[in-house]
Design an enzyme around this catalytic site. Structure first.
Site, mmCIF file in Angstrom:
data_model
loop_
_atom_site.group_PDB
_atom_site.id
_atom_site.type_symbol
_atom_site.label_atom_id
_atom_site.label_comp_id
_atom_site.label_asym_id
_atom_site.label_seq_id
_atom_site.Cartn_x
_atom_site.Cartn_y
_atom_site.Cartn_z
ATOM 1 N N THR A 1 0.617 -1.025 0.134
ATOM 2 C CA THR A 1 -0.376 0.052 -0.220
ATOM 3 C C THR A 1 0.906 1.576 0.493
ATOM 4 O O THR A 1 0.963 2.288 -0.289
ATOM 5 C CB THR A 1 -0.651 -0.242 0.753
ATOM 6 O OG1 THR A 1 -1.332 -1.064 1.035
ATOM 7 C CG2 THR A 1 -1.661 1.553 1.451
ATOM 8 N N PHE B 1 -2.810 -7.720 3.907
ATOM 9 C CA PHE B 1 -1.549 -7.984 4.462
ATOM 10 C C PHE B 1 -1.008 -6.326 3.497
ATOM 11 O O PHE B 1 0.371 -6.359 3.213
ATOM 12 C CB PHE B 1 -0.736 -8.748 3.951
ATOM 13 C CG PHE B 1 -0.975 -10.409 3.960
ATOM 14 C CD1 PHE B 1 -1.008 -10.526 5.014
ATOM 15 C CD2 PHE B 1 -1.689 -10.795 3.066
ATOM 16 C CE1 PHE B 1 -2.009 -11.655 5.582
ATOM 17 C CE2 PHE B 1 -1.690 -11.705 3.613
ATOM 18 C CZ PHE B 1 -1.810 -12.819 4.934
ATOM 19 N N CYS B 2 -1.506 -5.612 4.017
ATOM 20 C CA CYS B 2 -1.775 -3.937 3.119
ATOM 21 C C CYS B 2 -0.874 -4.027 1.453
ATOM 22 O O CYS B 2 0.230 -4.417 1.196
ATOM 23 C CB CYS B 2 -0.503 -3.395 3.509
ATOM 24 S SG CYS B 2 -0.810 -2.787 5.072
ATOM 25 N N ASN B 3 -1.405 -5.426 0.669
ATOM 26 C CA ASN B 3 -1.562 -5.492 -0.738
ATOM 27 C C ASN B 3 -2.727 -6.350 -1.661
ATOM 28 O O ASN B 3 -2.840 -7.406 -1.506
ATOM 29 C CB ASN B 3 -0.002 -7.014 -0.673
ATOM 30 C CG ASN B 3 0.173 -6.822 -1.699
ATOM 31 O OD1 ASN B 3 -0.265 -6.787 -3.262
ATOM 32 N ND2 ASN B 3 2.117 -7.720 -2.638
#
Length: 833
Positions: free
Chosen positions: A143, A414-416
């Site tokens: 992110t 996972f911020c992806n």
């Protein structure tokens, strides 16, 4: 070969020889990481663990030396400056480069390093005579990289998301000479290693993009710069900047050493540094400036130019000791890469080949390859577990069960988001629908309409051991595989990549240690046999059998037989809570001995009595008097994310709690004039939605028949319960910590009610209660067990719920005080179809 034979160190050694860093690996890990004894830590991609020697050496360093502000010129400042410069050199040495080629800019972390590039890059807007800049990034980016788009979009810069396969599949020839004329700057960002799947992207992409041989650079004239996000990569893998001279490389040191946190760096190639243009300048970054005139000359040194204000010099000094301990324990990054890849590869092999008794796979693994090489795959295994009917098991349920085994892993996206969408097949439209359904990044909504919103990730670090893999795999087999465990030998052989003496035949099953072929007909799950619910054939009336209040949040229950209904639920239920020395609410998750405190409300004397074995009984008033309610004693606390106003209950109660719990504590109560509303108010009917210090709702109700059902399930699973003694029914009831216990109802019939009347009081059902590891705390002893969460999780598909939340419905017109009484009849109303 059965699962238990596969899950041995001898098998692991035959599959991978690069384990540990010498004969004393086990001794070193036990000495350096004593604090994780009994813990299986599998979240190294989020944060590595620091060795104890790092802290000792660092503490001795800062205890013996005086380090001053490096912007001064006195001896202590000079020592700081020289030490920091030494750390810069060591960082570059670690990545096989020199100060002549790269500069180290210290930041507060990898995200701050990315933000620095975003704000300083010379983005150029398209004009009639000149092409504009492009911000290009792989969709498999964190992110914090994609977030650069938030800045570029406001400047008219084209943002171009690039699928990973497009970079490789659209390779072109040599760049053309017109680039000498066109100098429009473009930025391409990609991760050295995906933090989602652990896939390692070719480091050769750096030179390919810079030379405009790869897409998207080959389609756009200008000067191309490469930002290589190395945060996930450098924790377990070497990075040689001689082979991949990226222009900008952000890193975070806690990913490498575990300590210090809040410190990262941006490595900048000196040839590219000149394009970065700063607007803001802080202390230490200016060679000269005038306060009354727009005149500013930036510092000549690249690091000085971009490090606004005083750097975190004590943390930077800790990095020096991080390198010392890392190399002393492991010998270097190549050894770490081999060690951690072997653990991840072994975990992948077994997890991908495990099947339920009916032959269906246990896991859906999200990876590009089959863990063939550490050059293409990092020490991350990302997956979702699947039940014997092929349905995804929500990641929250896996996380909850893992906590019973003291296994620490990571769940979510996972911020992806890009990788999450790609691997899980989530469309943009579905993402928007999930948001409308209430799902946001980082929450526990793991399934929407039966489809996963995220996954489970296990990741290894240099101190990870084979036992970590073994405990994790046994956990999966024990909690999520419909017995008997089966192993798909074809998949295992494919994963291994070469014959290991396994015959090619159908999956095997293990029954009493014997190996035989699985029947073609899928075995019926044991728990499904319990799923048949007999109707209530005895004609029993639905009754309220027990009423419990919990005056102090997370402390013991107080059973009552007739009790007033207050504006926030049962009178004085969860009116108080215990906070630690930092003012943080204590719960049984971290302090299970709280259940041994037995508070009682004594209405005639207007007292709350605090009682516990071995302690004198003390009391506090049920209502705060005006003298207590002073400004100095009013404080802010948080309950379930909500900010609540509380009042301290005095030093005597604080001393009593501190002595019993063995740590500084205080007793606080909700301020009487503070109102806290339910987060999600039921629609339609008028309800009393004001809450005490409860988590989510005014009342929690459970059904004895449901408890007995789970108890029977526990009895059938006793051989699989990892040593937990069989609990009696009353013990199980106490663990669910309900306010109201009812009887005469079929198991889980209460899940289908919308309203009910107890005596003359009407309630609305506002939802089911999601359960966590806290029901594993024995309320009589404070000890932890895996049951009943294991059996409940095995029975419940999707969310692990037990019991329902209620809120008190206020009747129209004048109201009279309600009282609930044990033995009252219950009139339920089912949901209308």
């Amino acid at each position: 070969m059965d699962f238990q034979k596969l899950c041995t160190f001898e098998t692991f050694q035959r599959l991978w020889s690069h384990y540990g860093y010498g004969e004393n690996f086990q001794d070193v890990t036990e000495q350096e990481f004593t604090r994780i004894k009994g813990i299986t830590y599998l979240d190294h991609a989020a944060a590595s663990l620091y060795p104890e020697s790092l802290l000792r050496d660092y503490f001795q360093d800062i205890s013996r030396n005086v380090y001053g502000n490096p912007h001064s010129h006195n001896p202590s400042s000079g020592l700081t400056h020289d030490t920091v410069e030494r750390v810069r050199y060591r960082v570059l040495q670690h990545f096989n480069t020199t100060p002549e080629e790269y500069s180290v800019i210290f930041t507060s972390g990898c995200t701050a390093a990315l933000k620095l590039v975003a704000e300083s890059f010379p983005w150029r807007t398209q004009t009639e005579s000149e092409a504009g800049s492009h911000f290009c990034y792989l969709t498999d980016n964190h992110t914090s990289v994609v977030g650069i788009r938030g800045l570029t979009s406001g400047r008219g810069v084209v943002s171009l998301p690039v699928l990973p396969q497009e970079v490789e599949n659209r390779a072109q020839g040599e760049a053309q000479g017109e680039d000498v004329i066109c100098q429009t700057p473009h930025l391409f960002c990609y991760p050295a290693q995906s933090n989602f799947s652990g896939r390692k992207y070719p480091l050769s992409h750096v030179k390919g993009i810079q030379a405009r041989r790869l897409y998207p650079a080959c389609d756009h004239h200008g000067r191309w710069f490469v930002l290589l996000d190395a945060a996930s990569h450098v924790g377990c893998s070497p990075l040689n900047l001689q082979n991949c001279p990226a222009d900008f490389i952000p890193i975070s040191f806690y990913k490498m050493f575990g300590f210090p946190t809040g410190l990262g760096a941006l490595l900048v190639r000196n040839d590219a540094a000149g394009i970065l243009k700063k607007t803001y300048f802080g202390g230490g970054t200016a060679a000269a400036y005038l306060s009354g005139e727009d005149y500013y000359v930036y510092a000549a040194n690249i690091s000085d130019r971009f490090e606004d204000g005083t750097i975190s010099f004590l943390d930077i000094i800790a990095v020096n000791h991080g390198f010392e301990s890392l190399y002393r324990i492991t010998g270097g990054m190549h050894n770490i890469e081999q060690h951690t890849f072997g653990l991840a590869r072994y975990t992948y092999m077994l997890l991908s080949s495990l099947c339920h008794g009916n032959g269906r796979p246990v896991a859906q693994i999200y990876a590009e390859g089959r863990f063939e090489s550490p050059s293409t795959q990092g020490a991350i295994v990302n997956f979702n577990l699947v039940d014997s009917h092929g349905r995804i098991i929500g990641y929250s349920q896996v996380d909850r069960m893992a906590s019973l085994y003291n296994i620490h892993l990571r769940t979510g996206c996972f911020c992806n988001t890009g990788a999450c969408q790609s691997f899980l097949g989530i469309t943009n439209q579905q993402m928007r629908r999930n948001l409308q359904a209430g799902h946001v990044c980082g929450d526990n909504i793991d399934l929407v309409d039966g489809q996963p919103t995220g996954s489970v990730r296990v990741s290894f670090g240099y101190m990870s051991t084979f036992e970590d893999c073994q405990k994790f795999l046994n956990f999966v087999a024990e909690c999520f595989i419909e017995k008997p465990v089966t192993v798909d030998q074809v998949k295992l052989k494919t994963a291994i990549g070469a014959s290991q003496g396994l015959n090619e035949h159908p999956p095997i099953k293990i029954t009493n240690g014997d190996v035989c072929e699985v029947d073609e007909k899928p075995a019926e799950a044991l728990l499904r046999g319990f799923g048949h619910r007999e109707p209530n054939s005895h004609g029993e009336a639905y009754t309220l059998t027990n009423i419990y209040i919990y005056p102090i949040k997370s402390c013991g229950a107080h059973e009552v037989h007739d009790w007033p209904v207050g504006p926030r639920g049962l009178l004085y239920d969860r009116g108080w809570m215990v906070v630690n020395g930092n003012g943080v609410c204590l719960s049984q998750k971290r302090a299970p001995c709280l259940c041994l405190i037995r508070p009682q409300v004594h209405l005639p004397s207007n007292k709350l009595l605090l009682q516990a074995s071995g302690m004198d009984t003390i009391s506090v008033p049920l209502e705060n008097n005006t003298q207590m309610h002073t400004r100095s004693q009013v404080c802010q606390s948080k309950v379930c994310g909500d900010r609540v106003e509380t009042v301290d209950c005095g030093d005597e109660a604080a001393s009593w709690l501190s002595d019993f719990l063995g740590q500084p504590c205080r007793l606080i109560r909700q301020s009487p004039d503070f109102t806290r509303d339910m987060k999600k108010k039921p629609g339609g009917a008028a309800t009393s939605s004001s809450l005490s210090l409860v988590n989510e709702a005014q009342y929690l109700m459970i059904n004895r028949a449901s408890v007995e059902f789970i108890h029977k399930l526990m009895s059938s699973r006793k051989d699989d319960s990892a040593g937990d003694h069989l609990l009696d029914t009353q013990n199980v009831i106490s663990r669910f910590r309900a306010n109201l216990v009812i009887a005469g109802v079929e198991p889980f019939k209460e899940d289908n009610w919308s309203h009910l009347i107890i005596g003359n009081t009407r309630f609305m059902v506002t939802g089911q209660c999601g359960r966590c590891q806290m029901i594993g705390v024995d309320q009589d002893t404070g000890t932890k067990t895996k049951e009943p969460l294991m059996s409940l999780s095995a029975y419940r598909a999707g969310k692990v719920t037990f019991g329902v939340y209620l809120t008190h419905e206020l009747p129209e017109g004048p109201t009279t005080a309600s009282v609930l009484s044990s033995g009252s009849l219950i009139q339920p109303e089912p949901h209308r179809s």
